[in-house]
Design a protein around this motif. Sequence first.
Motif, PDB file in Angstrom:
ATOM      1  N   PHE A  63       0.860  -1.200   0.000  1.00 46.03           N
ATOM      2  CA  PHE A  63       0.000   0.000   0.000  1.00 46.03           C
ATOM      3  C   PHE A  63       0.886   1.235   0.000  1.00 46.03           C
ATOM      4  CE2 PHE A  63       1.041  -0.457   4.347  1.00 46.03           C
ATOM      5  CZ  PHE A  63       0.778   0.726   5.033  1.00 46.03           C
ATOM      6  N   ASP A  64       0.304   2.378  -0.229  1.00 46.45           N
ATOM      7  CA  ASP A  64       1.098   3.591  -0.470  1.00 46.45           C
ATOM      8  C   ASP A  64       1.239   4.383   0.818  1.00 46.45           C
ATOM      9  OD1 ASP A  64      -1.083   6.076  -0.739  1.00 46.45           O
ATOM     10  OD2 ASP A  64      -1.902   4.076  -1.229  1.00 46.45           O
ATOM     11  N   GLY A  65       2.162   5.356   0.769  1.00 49.95           N
ATOM     12  CA  GLY A  65       2.454   6.180   1.935  1.00 49.95           C
ATOM     13  C   GLY A  65       1.304   7.096   2.338  1.00 49.95           C
ATOM     14  N   LEU A  66       0.521   7.607   1.365  1.00 53.01           N
ATOM     15  CA  LEU A  66      -0.608   8.494   1.724  1.00 53.01           C
ATOM     16  C   LEU A  66      -1.662   7.746   2.524  1.00 53.01           C
ATOM     17  CD1 LEU A  66      -1.060  10.614  -1.536  1.00 53.01           C
ATOM     18  CD2 LEU A  66      -0.057  11.325   0.637  1.00 53.01           C
ATOM     19  N   SER A  67      -1.883   6.461   2.175  1.00 51.27           N
ATOM     20  CA  SER A  67      -2.830   5.658   2.963  1.00 51.27           C
ATOM     21  C   SER A  67      -2.321   5.476   4.372  1.00 51.27           C
ATOM     22  CB  SER A  67      -3.059   4.300   2.288  1.00 51.27           C
ATOM     23  OG  SER A  67      -3.640   4.472   1.017  1.00 51.27           O
ATOM     24  N   ALA A  68      -0.991   5.219   4.476  1.00 49.56           N
ATOM     25  CA  ALA A  68      -0.396   5.084   5.799  1.00 49.56           C
ATOM     26  C   ALA A  68      -0.535   6.384   6.595  1.00 49.56           C
ATOM     27  CB  ALA A  68       1.077   4.687   5.653  1.00 49.56           C
ATOM     28  N   LEU A  69      -0.364   7.526   5.886  1.00 49.66           N
ATOM     29  CA  LEU A  69      -0.545   8.833   6.557  1.00 49.66           C
ATOM     30  C   LEU A  69      -1.953   8.962   7.117  1.00 49.66           C
ATOM     31  CD1 LEU A  69       0.385  11.717   7.290  1.00 49.66           C
ATOM     32  CD2 LEU A  69      -0.243  12.406   4.948  1.00 49.66           C
ATOM     33  N   ASP A  70      -2.935   8.536   6.325  1.00 50.16           N
ATOM     34  CA  ASP A  70      -4.336   8.639   6.792  1.00 50.16           C
ATOM     35  C   ASP A  70      -4.562   7.778   8.023  1.00 50.16           C
ATOM     36  OD1 ASP A  70      -4.878  10.363   4.733  1.00 50.16           O
ATOM     37  OD2 ASP A  70      -5.710   8.806   3.400  1.00 50.16           O
ATOM     38  N   GLY A  86      12.697   8.135  -2.199  1.00 51.76           N
ATOM     39  CA  GLY A  86      13.528   8.524  -3.334  1.00 51.76           C
ATOM     40  C   GLY A  86      12.691   8.841  -4.543  1.00 51.76           C
ATOM     41  N   THR A  87      11.391   8.632  -4.524  1.00 52.47           N
ATOM     42  CA  THR A  87      10.551   8.768  -5.717  1.00 52.47           C
ATOM     43  C   THR A  87       9.494   9.860  -5.599  1.00 52.47           C
ATOM     44  OG1 THR A  87       9.020   7.091  -4.885  1.00 52.47           O
ATOM     45  CG2 THR A  87      10.856   6.332  -6.262  1.00 52.47           C
ATOM     46  N   ILE A  88       9.326  10.520  -4.474  1.00 48.07           N
ATOM     47  CA  ILE A  88       8.236  11.511  -4.292  1.00 48.07           C
ATOM     48  C   ILE A  88       8.492  12.747  -5.149  1.00 48.07           C
ATOM     49  CG2 ILE A  88       9.347  12.603  -2.292  1.00 48.07           C
ATOM     50  CD1 ILE A  88       6.520  12.936  -1.156  1.00 48.07           C
ATOM     51  N   ILE A  94       3.562  18.139  -1.785  1.00 44.34           N
ATOM     52  CA  ILE A  94       2.632  19.196  -1.342  1.00 44.34           C
ATOM     53  C   ILE A  94       1.321  18.593  -0.866  1.00 44.34           C
ATOM     54  CG2 ILE A  94       1.277  21.164  -2.137  1.00 44.34           C
ATOM     55  CD1 ILE A  94       3.631  21.863  -3.994  1.00 44.34           C
ATOM     56  N   GLU A  95       0.821  17.598  -1.618  1.00 38.62           N
ATOM     57  CA  GLU A  95      -0.427  16.936  -1.224  1.00 38.62           C
ATOM     58  C   GLU A  95      -0.266  16.269   0.123  1.00 38.62           C
ATOM     59  OE1 GLU A  95      -3.510  13.438  -2.705  1.00 38.62           O
ATOM     60  OE2 GLU A  95      -1.768  13.946  -3.926  1.00 38.62           O
ATOM     61  N   LEU A 106      14.229  13.481   0.903  1.00 39.76           N
ATOM     62  CA  LEU A 106      14.695  12.557  -0.132  1.00 39.76           C
ATOM     63  C   LEU A 106      15.788  11.666   0.437  1.00 39.76           C
ATOM     64  CD1 LEU A 106      14.880  15.005  -3.196  1.00 39.76           C
ATOM     65  CD2 LEU A 106      13.080  13.336  -2.683  1.00 39.76           C
ATOM     66  N   LYS A 107      15.730  10.417   0.036  1.00 33.25           N
ATOM     67  CA  LYS A 107      16.751   9.470   0.532  1.00 33.25           C
ATOM     68  C   LYS A 107      18.144   9.865   0.074  1.00 33.25           C
ATOM     69  CE  LYS A 107      13.702   5.446   0.955  1.00 33.25           C
ATOM     70  NZ  LYS A 107      13.435   4.045   0.526  1.00 33.25           N
ATOM     71  N   THR A 108      18.191  10.652  -0.908  1.00 36.32           N
ATOM     72  CA  THR A 108      19.497  11.110  -1.413  1.00 36.32           C
ATOM     73  C   THR A 108      20.019  12.288  -0.594  1.00 36.32           C
ATOM     74  OG1 THR A 108      18.382  12.566  -2.981  1.00 36.32           O
ATOM     75  CG2 THR A 108      19.008  10.366  -3.767  1.00 36.32           C
ATOM     76  N   ASN A 109      19.213  12.768   0.351  1.00 39.53           N
ATOM     77  CA  ASN A 109      19.633  13.937   1.143  1.00 39.53           C
ATOM     78  C   ASN A 109      19.277  13.702   2.609  1.00 39.53           C
ATOM     79  OD1 ASN A 109      20.599  16.452   1.855  1.00 39.53           O
ATOM     80  ND2 ASN A 109      18.795  17.567   1.141  1.00 39.53           N
ATOM     81  N   LEU A 110      19.866  12.636   3.187  1.00 37.14           N
ATOM     82  CA  LEU A 110      19.525  12.270   4.565  1.00 37.14           C
ATOM     83  C   LEU A 110      20.098  13.240   5.594  1.00 37.14           C
ATOM     84  CD1 LEU A 110      19.909   8.355   4.446  1.00 37.14           C
ATOM     85  CD2 LEU A 110      17.816   9.721   4.441  1.00 37.14           C
ATOM     86  N   ARG A 111      20.958  14.191   5.111  1.00 38.14           N
ATOM     87  CA  ARG A 111      21.467  15.175   6.067  1.00 38.14           C
ATOM     88  C   ARG A 111      20.321  15.978   6.722  1.00 38.14           C
ATOM     89  NH1 ARG A 111      24.889  16.121   1.774  1.00 38.14           N
ATOM     90  NH2 ARG A 111      23.819  18.104   1.383  1.00 38.14           N
ATOM     91  N   ARG A 112      19.193  16.049   6.062  1.00 44.75           N
ATOM     92  CA  ARG A 112      18.047  16.823   6.588  1.00 44.75           C
ATOM     93  C   ARG A 112      17.232  16.019   7.594  1.00 44.75           C
ATOM     94  NH1 ARG A 112      13.994  17.790   3.597  1.00 44.75           N
ATOM     95  NH2 ARG A 112      13.263  19.480   4.922  1.00 44.75           N
ATOM     96  N   LEU A 113      17.571  14.701   7.744  1.00 42.20           N
ATOM     97  CA  LEU A 113      16.719  13.844   8.551  1.00 42.20           C
ATOM     98  C   LEU A 113      16.712  14.264  10.018  1.00 42.20           C
ATOM     99  CD1 LEU A 113      14.880  11.400   8.776  1.00 42.20           C
ATOM    100  CD2 LEU A 113      16.916   9.930   9.027  1.00 42.20           C
TER     101      LEU A 113
END
Length: 878
Positions: A63-70, A86-88, A94-95, A106-113
């Motif tokens: 299942f997708d991340g938005l469903s998990a968010l709900d 890595g794909t958002i 924004i949604e 982004l998984k390519t920028n984990l410094r922000r984690l």
Amino acid sequence: MSRQLKILFLEDVSADAELESRELRRGGVDCVTQRVETKEEFIRMLAEFQPDVVLSDFSLPTFDGLSALDIAQELRPDTPFIFVSGTIGEERAIEALKRGATDYILKTNLRRLVPAVQRAMQDLEERAARRRAEQEVAEQREFYRNVIDLDRNFIFAKDREGRFTLVNQALAEAYGCSVEDLLAKTDADFNPNLEEVEHFRKLDLEVMDTLREAFIPEERITDAAGRVRWLQTVKRPLVSADGTVKMVLGVATDITERKNQELRISRLNRILAVLSGINSAIVRMRNQQELFEEACRIAVEHGNFGLAWIGLFDPATLDVTPVAWAGLGTDELKRSKSTARADVPLGQGLVGRAIRERKSVFDNDISIETGVGGKRRQEALRLGYRSLIVLPLFAEDAVAGILALFAKEPNFFTEEELKLLIELAGDISFALEYIAKEEKLNYLAYYDPLTGLPNRTLFDDRMTQCLRAASHDQTLIALVLVDLERFRIINDTMGRHTGDALIRLIGERLQSVFFDRDSLARVNGDLFAVLLTEIKDESDIARIFEEKIIGRLKQPFTLAGQELRVSAKVGVALFPSDATEPDALFSSAEAALREAKASNDRYLFYARKMNAQVAERLKLENKLRRAVERQEFVLFYQPKVDLLTERVTGLEALIRWNDPDAGLVLPSLFIPLLEETGMIIEVGAWALKWAVSEYAAWLETGLRPRRISVNVSPLQLKRKDFVAMVQQAIAAAGNPDHGLDLEITESVMMEDIDSSIVKLRAVRELGVGIAIDDFGTGHSSLRYLARLPIATLKIDRAFVQGMTTNPDDMAIVSAIISLARNLNLKVVAEGVETEEQSKLLRLLKCDEIQGFLFSKPVPAAQVPLLLERGRETCPGRL
């Protein structure tokens, strides 16, 4: 962060989860982690693990991340939810943020984690702190709400527009609504009393504008049920941070119960004051009417009743008639003098019920339509009255009247007031009975209980007063004692009851003659006393005896089907000739009565000479009556002469009595008696007709008679049919040339000047000339003299005879002649007896004279000769 975090990874690639975990630890985040891949595991771990942060991939195999968010938003809405993917794309990111995601990395920028997690936790803590603060505020607000709602005082705040910004439950209940309904509303939305609303508004603005606290000890509001409630209020301005005043805070204590207690105590004190005042009046007053009036006054002034009135009850007619009143509404009572009926069907009216039920009846709101009361109730409502009580008043255990009290307050009469008012009515009833008994004792002390006439005690008092007044005015008074003859025989043979009834009838018959009740008395069993005060001389008394006493008692009395006749003896004493003191005068009358009873005379005077005088007067009166019936009167004529030509210009008709026994009797001996007895009316009418008829007879013989003037008596002129009497006299002659003139004395004409003018103008229209006789002896007004329809003034003989010796008489004669000329009137001088008088009158330019100098009065048979002589110069000149 000082505590260890629980982080839940929603990641299908374990390596990615490990990289993220290492980045967190490398960044100094102390954490424990769990990873799940499926929806079911995610839901379970949210419940079991209770993570502090969720790090979720956006794309998952199952299942997708938005469903998990709900799901996370639903199960743990406060837990931060960060996408690490890595794909958002930008749009999906924004949604996700819009749907509640905390952040995305982004998984390519984990410094922000680490910064993202730290920021999320900080936001979480701030939100928790804010929620805690809001909760505390809400709890505090609820606490204060409970506090003010538990307070039964009225607590409120209003803005400058008068809108409620704060109210408690007590105020909302008073206005009949909820707290929510009252907020943002004004007093005007709930209170129908606009005057009260305006008062509140004005006071609120004053508090806000002056920045001063206000204490209102008493003010009233009308609640949702229409009841009046009394408040004690404190109002204070609420100053905001910028120094402006936008609201007023108020706390009002409901003092209605206290106020009602004060009003109740006040009413009780008022009624106690009335009770005290009326009891004081009862002690000092002995007159029923005065007591009634004082009771009504006290009820209004001390009891603060709007209207009080007392009415007397007549059990025969069932009428209750107002006899005393005070307060607003008395004008209507005075004007109408109306009566209230006590026979309202089934006793429904308050007055009728109070009398029928013999107890107090009240209505605490007469504005409520009950179908009874009528105009009196409507008038009370118009005057603003709301409460009414009617209290019956008793005398000898019977309803004697009622006391009605009106109040403007509704529900005025409570059980406590009623007890005091019943006590008040009882006190007045006691006073009525006491006064009635005292009046009865006083009555018996001064009045005869059988006839209702004054007794000897009261009569003596009245006689003393009359004698004192007569002594001052120098007038004559006669005391007459009337004793019934053979009364004891009637009493013995027919019984005492019949005798008493006869005494009552005799008393009533004497009262019908002597209208002044105080001048008549029953002094003992069959003896009555009469005080005659309006008598001119002794001759009046005999006529009063004959007509008013003996004449009235001669008429039969009917008792028990039998006709009884009584006779009486009368004794008379005169003041001041017989006695000047009351006791002496009474003794003199008793002596005259004893002598009358011992003789054959019906009445006797104490002074013997009076008996002869009265007897002579009665004899003369009887003879005059026969003379009127037999027409024993004749007319003599005395000429009036022109001073310049000495020719006869007219005749005055003078009446004489041709008494068969004594011959011709002069007018001075019988005219006054004709006036007293009223016979002058008949004799005067005869004189008018006879003068006109003799004038007509002379015309038929070819003579040229002069006009005849006839004297008119005061009684004739006062009669309404005076003009008709003159018309009849003229009509009897059957000739339009009637030759009639009238002479009327000055004083008689002026007695009723307006009526005299009307009558004399009507007579003048008949061709009758009018002269004022004896001018100068009365009190004529020159203003009225000019209005009178007269042609001649006749100077009284007293002035003419004194003019040659008395300058004053001369001046009067001269003035009268001048006055007559200025008014274009002819002037005639009477009583001319000497040449000197004639010459003086000629010099003063008097028109005509009359007197013995030219001719004495002559009988009708000599008039033709008098008129036929020569040039009609008077033949009798001396």
